[in-house]
Design a protein around this motif. Structure first.
Motif, PDB file in Angstrom:
ATOM      1  N   GLY A   1       0.808  -1.212   0.000  1.00 25.76           N
ATOM      2  CA  GLY A   1       0.000   0.000   0.000  1.00 25.76           C
ATOM      3  C   GLY A   1       0.841   1.261   0.000  1.00 25.76           C
ATOM      4  N   ASP A   2       0.201   2.394  -0.225  1.00 28.30           N
ATOM      5  CA  ASP A   2       0.896   3.670  -0.220  1.00 28.30           C
ATOM      6  C   ASP A   2      -0.023   4.760   0.328  1.00 28.30           C
ATOM      7  OD1 ASP A   2      -0.807   4.081  -2.506  1.00 28.30           O
ATOM      8  OD2 ASP A   2       0.747   3.205  -3.758  1.00 28.30           O
ATOM      9  N   ILE A   3       0.569   5.896   0.652  1.00 29.42           N
ATOM     10  CA  ILE A   3      -0.167   6.972   1.303  1.00 29.42           C
ATOM     11  C   ILE A   3       0.270   8.318   0.755  1.00 29.42           C
ATOM     12  CG2 ILE A   3       1.486   7.164   3.223  1.00 29.42           C
ATOM     13  CD1 ILE A   3      -0.985   7.582   5.065  1.00 29.42           C
ATOM     14  N   SER A   4      -0.660   9.240   0.623  1.00 27.01           N
ATOM     15  CA  SER A   4      -0.385  10.555   0.060  1.00 27.01           C
ATOM     16  C   SER A   4       0.576  11.346   0.940  1.00 27.01           C
ATOM     17  CB  SER A   4      -1.697  11.334  -0.082  1.00 27.01           C
ATOM     18  OG  SER A   4      -1.448  12.697  -0.381  1.00 27.01           O
ATOM     19  N   VAL A   5       1.369  12.182   0.290  1.00 27.11           N
ATOM     20  CA  VAL A   5       2.277  13.049   1.054  1.00 27.11           C
ATOM     21  C   VAL A   5       1.500  14.084   1.871  1.00 27.11           C
ATOM     22  CG1 VAL A   5       4.265  12.761  -0.470  1.00 27.11           C
ATOM     23  CG2 VAL A   5       2.586  14.564  -0.962  1.00 27.11           C
ATOM     24  N   LEU A   6       0.200  14.218   1.631  1.00 34.13           N
ATOM     25  CA  LEU A   6      -0.618  15.083   2.483  1.00 34.13           C
ATOM     26  C   LEU A   6      -0.546  14.593   3.926  1.00 34.13           C
ATOM     27  CD1 LEU A   6      -3.816  15.461   0.246  1.00 34.13           C
ATOM     28  CD2 LEU A   6      -2.109  17.220   0.696  1.00 34.13           C
ATOM     29  N   HIS A   7      -0.594  13.287   4.115  1.00 36.39           N
ATOM     30  CA  HIS A   7      -0.518  12.696   5.450  1.00 36.39           C
ATOM     31  C   HIS A   7       0.912  12.766   6.002  1.00 36.39           C
ATOM     32  CE1 HIS A   7      -4.627  11.358   5.227  1.00 36.39           C
ATOM     33  NE2 HIS A   7      -4.395  10.730   4.092  1.00 36.39           N
TER      34      HIS A   7
ATOM     35  N   TYR B   1     -14.289   8.317   0.084  1.00 28.70           N
ATOM     36  CA  TYR B   1     -13.211   8.670  -0.835  1.00 28.70           C
ATOM     37  C   TYR B   1     -11.817   8.455  -0.231  1.00 28.70           C
ATOM     38  CZ  TYR B   1     -17.097  10.861  -3.312  1.00 28.70           C
ATOM     39  OH  TYR B   1     -18.289  11.089  -3.967  1.00 28.70           O
ATOM     40  N   SER B   2     -11.707   7.582   0.746  1.00 28.73           N
ATOM     41  CA  SER B   2     -10.415   7.367   1.411  1.00 28.73           C
ATOM     42  C   SER B   2      -9.340   6.866   0.446  1.00 28.73           C
ATOM     43  CB  SER B   2     -10.575   6.384   2.571  1.00 28.73           C
ATOM     44  OG  SER B   2     -11.042   5.121   2.108  1.00 28.73           O
ATOM     45  N   LEU B   3      -9.739   6.138  -0.594  1.00 29.34           N
ATOM     46  CA  LEU B   3      -8.784   5.600  -1.555  1.00 29.34           C
ATOM     47  C   LEU B   3      -8.024   6.704  -2.290  1.00 29.34           C
ATOM     48  CD1 LEU B   3      -7.693   2.984  -2.878  1.00 29.34           C
ATOM     49  CD2 LEU B   3      -9.520   3.199  -4.573  1.00 29.34           C
ATOM     50  N   LEU B   4      -8.571   7.915  -2.303  1.00 30.66           N
ATOM     51  CA  LEU B   4      -7.922   9.011  -3.015  1.00 30.66           C
ATOM     52  C   LEU B   4      -6.623   9.439  -2.345  1.00 30.66           C
ATOM     53  CD1 LEU B   4     -10.971  11.285  -3.970  1.00 30.66           C
ATOM     54  CD2 LEU B   4      -9.920   9.407  -5.267  1.00 30.66           C
ATOM     55  N   THR B   5      -6.461   9.144  -1.061  1.00 29.33           N
ATOM     56  CA  THR B   5      -5.235   9.555  -0.374  1.00 29.33           C
ATOM     57  C   THR B   5      -4.502   8.408   0.314  1.00 29.33           C
ATOM     58  OG1 THR B   5      -6.515  10.150   1.606  1.00 29.33           O
ATOM     59  CG2 THR B   5      -5.986  11.931   0.048  1.00 29.33           C
ATOM     60  N   SER B   6      -5.087   7.223   0.339  1.00 23.71           N
ATOM     61  CA  SER B   6      -4.406   6.108   1.003  1.00 23.71           C
ATOM     62  C   SER B   6      -4.920   4.777   0.476  1.00 23.71           C
ATOM     63  CB  SER B   6      -4.640   6.165   2.521  1.00 23.71           C
ATOM     64  OG  SER B   6      -4.039   5.072   3.177  1.00 23.71           O
ATOM     65  N   ARG B   7      -3.979   3.873   0.194  1.00 20.81           N
ATOM     66  CA  ARG B   7      -4.350   2.521  -0.238  1.00 20.81           C
ATOM     67  C   ARG B   7      -3.531   1.532   0.577  1.00 20.81           C
ATOM     68  NH1 ARG B   7      -2.031  -1.233  -3.259  1.00 20.81           N
ATOM     69  NH2 ARG B   7      -0.334   0.183  -3.823  1.00 20.81           N
ATOM     70  N   ASN B   8      -4.208   0.644   1.270  1.00 21.57           N
ATOM     71  CA  ASN B   8      -3.526  -0.334   2.106  1.00 21.57           C
ATOM     72  C   ASN B   8      -4.006  -1.728   1.742  1.00 21.57           C
ATOM     73  OD1 ASN B   8      -2.609  -1.995   4.366  1.00 21.57           O
ATOM     74  ND2 ASN B   8      -2.258  -0.084   5.464  1.00 21.57           N
TER      75      ASN B   8
END
Length: 360
Positions: free
Chosen positions: A21-27, A120-127
Motif C-alpha cells: 500500500g501507499d499513502i499521500s504526502v498530504l498525510h 473517498y479514502s482511496l484518493l489519499t491512502s491505499r492499504n
C-alpha cells in the motif's frame, strides 16, 4: 484536472506498485508538522527518508506504507512521545484529507462529512489490509485491522482515529463529539492520555478499531455547510475515484481483495467472485481473457507481499505466514524458496546488508 494514468506501473494508483500500500504526502505533511511540534529536526527526518520538497509539494505523490511507518517510528524515537499519533490528529485539518476533506467540510451535517471522508479514502491512502468502513445507523467509523501490532504501527491507528475526531471537532465547533473509541491493540500504558484526548471511554484489546459519534454531533449542521460546493467537490472526487477504478483490470481487483482475506486461510474463487458481484465462471473467464488465472494471481500476490514483508518490515516469519494464509511457517518457507531460491530469513539478511537505509 490532469490525473496520473492509473494503468501506468509508476502510478501511485496502480495496485501493483507498493503491494503493501501507499499513502499521500498530504498525510506525511501532517506527520512532519507533529514531529516538528515535538521538537524533532524534520529536515534531518526528510533527508533520512529521501523526501524532497518537490515530492512533498506534489499533489499526486505517495510513499509506501512501510516507509511511512518507519518514518513515524523514527519521529517517535527522536521526540520520545509514543503518543505522536494523537498529536498528528490534533494538528490535522480538513484540507489534509485532500479534496475529500474539503467536500466533507462543506457537507450539510457532520455525519455526512464523515461519510464523505470514508467514501473517498482511496484518493489519499491505499492499504493491502483493507479500507475504512462506516455504519451510519450506529454512527460508527471503523479502521481496518493492521495486525500484527508493534512499535512501528501503533501510531497509525492513533493518527487515523484522532484525525477523524479532529475533523469532526473542526467542522462542528464542538469538543465533546464521541461516545466511545475502541482500539484493537493492547494498552501501552497511556489509557488516561487517550481518554483525556478523545474525551470518552477508550477500550484497548478490542475486536476492532473504531469510534462511535454522539447523536447530537452526528446530526449537527457543519460550520462550513455549502450544498452547492459539496456537490461540486464530490463530483470531482467521483471522477478521480472512477479514474482509479477504471484503470484496474479484473486481476487488479482480485489482488486488492485477496490480501485482507489471507489472514490464516486461503480465500476461495467463490468468495472473491461473490465480493465482485459475479459468478465464479464469469470471474474465471475474465481472468483467462487477461491471460491469467485465480491460482496464479493468488500465488503471485503472496509472492509480492512476502517479499515486501521480508524487505520492508521486521514482522516475524510466523506472523508473515499467518498474514499470507499459510498453514504454518514451514509452508511459507517452502513457498519462499520456490519463489526466490533462498529462505526468507536469508533473504532478509541479504536485504539488510545491501540496503542498510531500509533500517532507518
Amino acid at each position: 484536472m490532469n490525473l496520473p494514468d492509473p494503468r501506468s506501473p509508476l502510478s501511485p494508483l496502480n495496485p501493483k506498485r507498493n503491494p503493501l500500500g501507499d499513502i499521500s504526502v498530504l498525510h506525511v505533511g501532517v506527520m512532519l508538522r507533529a514531529a516538528e511540534a515535538e521538537g524533532v529536526n524534520v529536515q534531518d527526518l526528510k533527508r533520512r527518508f529521501q523526501l524532497s520538497e518537490q515530492t512533498l509539494t506534489s499533489p499526486a505523490a505517495r510513499i509506501s506504507i512501510p516507509r511511512f511507518m518507519r518514518m513515524g517510528h523514527a519521529a517517535i524515537e527522536a521526540c520520545g512521545n509514543a503518543g505522536l499519533g494523537l498529536r498528528m490528529g490534533a494538528l490535522s485539518r480538513p484540507v489534509d484529507a485532500g479534496i475529500a476533506g474539503l467536500a466533507g467540510e462543506a457537507a450539510s451535517t457532520a455525519g455526512a462529512g464523515l461519510l464523505t471522508l470514508i467514501r473517498y479514502s482511496l484518493l489519499t491512502s491505499r492499504n493491502a489490509r483493507g479500507t475504512p468502513t462506516a455504519q451510519p445507523e450506529k454512527r460508527r467509523l471503523q479502521f481496518y485491522s493492521i495486525r500484527p501490532y508493534n512499535a512501528f504501527n501503533y501510531f497509525v491507528v492513533d493518527s487515523v482515529l484522532a484525525g477523524w475526531t479532529q475533523f469532526l471537532r473542526t467542522i462542528t465547533g464542538q469538543w465533546d463529539v464521541l461516545e466511545r473509541v475502541t482500539i484493537e491493540y493492547p494498552s501501552t500504558g497511556m489509557d488516561e492520555l487517550f481518554e483525556t484526548w478523545f474525551r470518552c471511554p477508550v477500550q484497548f484489546s478490542a475486536p476492532v478499531n473504531s469510534l462511535t459519534v454522539r447523536q447530537d454531533a452526528w446530526t449537527r449542521e457543519t460550520m462550513q455547510a455549502q450544498p452547492a460546493m459539496h456537490e461540486k467537490l464530490t463530483q470531482i472526487c467521483d471522477k478521480e475515484l472512477q479514474e482509479i477504478q477504471r484503470g484496474w483490470t479484473t486481476g487488479d481487483q482480485v489482488r486488492s481483495l485477496l490480501t485482507p482475506l489471507f489472514r490464516g486461510e486461503t480465500p476461495s474463487l467463490e468468495t472473491i467472485a461473490s465480493k465482485l458481484g459475479i459468478t465464479p465462471w464469469t470471474l474465471q473467464r475474465q481472468l483467462a481473457a487477461e491471460n491469467t488465472g485465480f491460482r496464479e494471481l493468488m500465488d503471485d500476490t503472496r509472492k509480492q507481499l512476502a517479499r515486501d514483508y521480508i524487505r520492508e518490515t521486521e514482522t516475524s516469519l510466523s506472523e508473515i505466514a499467518w498474514l499470507l494464509g499459510f498453514a504454518n511457517p514451514a509452508a511459507l518457507h517452502k513457498a519462499y524458496r520456490r519463489w526466490f531460491g533462498v529462505s526468507p530469513g536469508e533473504h532478509r539478511k541479504q536485504f539488510r546488508e545491501t540496503t542498510p537505509q531500509l533500517l532507518t
